[in-house]
Motif scaffolding. Structure first.
Motif, PDB file in Angstrom:
ATOM      1  N   UNK A   1      -0.025  -7.612  -1.557  1.00  0.00           N
ATOM      2  CA  UNK A   1       0.785  -6.511  -2.071  1.00  0.00           C
ATOM      3  C   UNK A   1       0.442  -6.257  -3.528  1.00  0.00           C
ATOM      4  N   UNK A   2       0.584  -4.992  -3.922  1.00  0.00           N
ATOM      5  CA  UNK A   2       0.323  -4.598  -5.298  1.00  0.00           C
ATOM      6  C   UNK A   2       1.438  -3.651  -5.743  1.00  0.00           C
TER       7      UNK A   2
ATOM      8  N   UNK B   1       5.542   2.596  -7.204  1.00  0.00           N
ATOM      9  CA  UNK B   1       4.182   2.956  -6.780  1.00  0.00           C
ATOM     10  C   UNK B   1       3.498   1.660  -6.389  1.00  0.00           C
ATOM     11  N   UNK B   2       3.033   1.598  -5.151  1.00  0.00           N
ATOM     12  CA  UNK B   2       2.474   0.346  -4.667  1.00  0.00           C
ATOM     13  C   UNK B   2       1.339   0.609  -3.691  1.00  0.00           C
TER      14      UNK B   2
ATOM     15  N   UNK C   1       7.765  -0.990   2.104  1.00  0.00           N
ATOM     16  CA  UNK C   1       6.614  -0.124   1.902  1.00  0.00           C
ATOM     17  C   UNK C   1       5.388  -0.805   2.495  1.00  0.00           C
ATOM     18  N   UNK C   2       4.858  -0.244   3.593  1.00  0.00           N
ATOM     19  CA  UNK C   2       3.782  -0.879   4.336  1.00  0.00           C
ATOM     20  C   UNK C   2       2.396  -0.583   3.811  1.00  0.00           C
ATOM     21  N   UNK C   3       1.367  -0.905   4.603  1.00  0.00           N
ATOM     22  CA  UNK C   3      -0.023  -0.768   4.172  1.00  0.00           C
ATOM     23  C   UNK C   3      -0.405   0.673   3.850  1.00  0.00           C
TER      24      UNK C   3
ATOM     25  N   UNK D   1       4.354  -5.751   3.885  1.00  0.00           N
ATOM     26  CA  UNK D   1       5.380  -4.722   3.695  1.00  0.00           C
ATOM     27  C   UNK D   1       6.213  -5.153   2.490  1.00  0.00           C
ATOM     28  N   UNK D   2       6.115  -4.422   1.406  1.00  0.00           N
ATOM     29  CA  UNK D   2       6.827  -4.781   0.184  1.00  0.00           C
ATOM     30  C   UNK D   2       8.289  -4.364   0.299  1.00  0.00           C
TER      31      UNK D   2
END
Length: 214
Positions: A201-202, A115-116, A142-144, A123-124
């Protein structure tokens, strides 16, 4: 040539489907580990004391590793406890986790869920360390997003590039299939510096579905 009776053909077909299903199910691993981070006040940098799972060792990478934060806010009330890259302005960064149980197998139906929430152009991506010590980074990520979002990645669908872990930058593609049968560490990076809340990123939590290596 004698034809196969219809009844026998159906039995063979059913048996074949049953075997195929059994093999497929056997390749689908259970949850190897999940990390949620401890529900403690924000702190810079994130450290081993923030790791909720006692069977995981935290590793930080890059010249900005001391600027990777374990963050949280009082508002909104459901704000999670998460890893935040926004302060990592000196260099690219990366976070990885190492199970104390040893190497694990990311072949077959192994997958990663997390979950991000990314901002800006971030992009993670998934990173892994092989038994050889080499690092790889995924071609997908995983993008914005305007809000927290859950994503799932099937490792068999991923193409990899070699990762320069000193600079935290991607290098040449791994042309042949990457040997993911004995992975030492797994983690994440966006291959960029932090830019505070507007470019960062988070990561809230991460799950790895894999088998321990034989």
């Amino acid at each position: 040539m004698r034809s196969t009776p219809l009844g026998l053909s159906l039995k063979i077909l059913i048996a074949t489907c049953t075997i195929s299903t059994s093999v497929s199910m056997a390749e689908r691993p259970e949850l190897l580990f999940r990390e949620d981070w401890k529900e403690t006040p924000p702190e810079l940098p994130v450290n081993q004391n923030h790791v909720a799972n006692p069977d995981l060792i935290l590793h930080l990478h890059g010249a900005s590793k001391d600027l990777i934060k374990k963050s949280n806010h009082d508002k909104p009330a459901d704000d999670p406890y998460y890893i935040w890259s926004g302060r990592s302005v000196a260099s690219n960064w990366a976070v990885s986790l190492e199970p104390t149980s040893g190497p694990f197998d990311l072949t077959g139906q192994a997958k990663v869920r997390w979950r991000s929430k990314q901002s800006g152009f971030r992009v993670l991506r998934i990173i892994v360390q092989l038994e050889s010590g080499d690092w790889l980074v995924s071609n997908v990520g995983d993008g914005p997003s305007d809000d927290w979002r859950e994503r799932e990645f099937v490792l068999a669908n991923i193409e990899w590039r070699k990762l320069n872990m000193e600079l935290i930058v991607e290098e040449h593609p791994v042309i042949t299939d990457a040997d993911l049968a004995r992975v030492q560490q797994i983690g994440f990076t966006d291959l960029m510096t932090g830019g505070n809340s507007r470019a960062c990123s988070r990561l809230d939590w991460i799950e790895v579905y894999a088998q321990p290596s034989s």
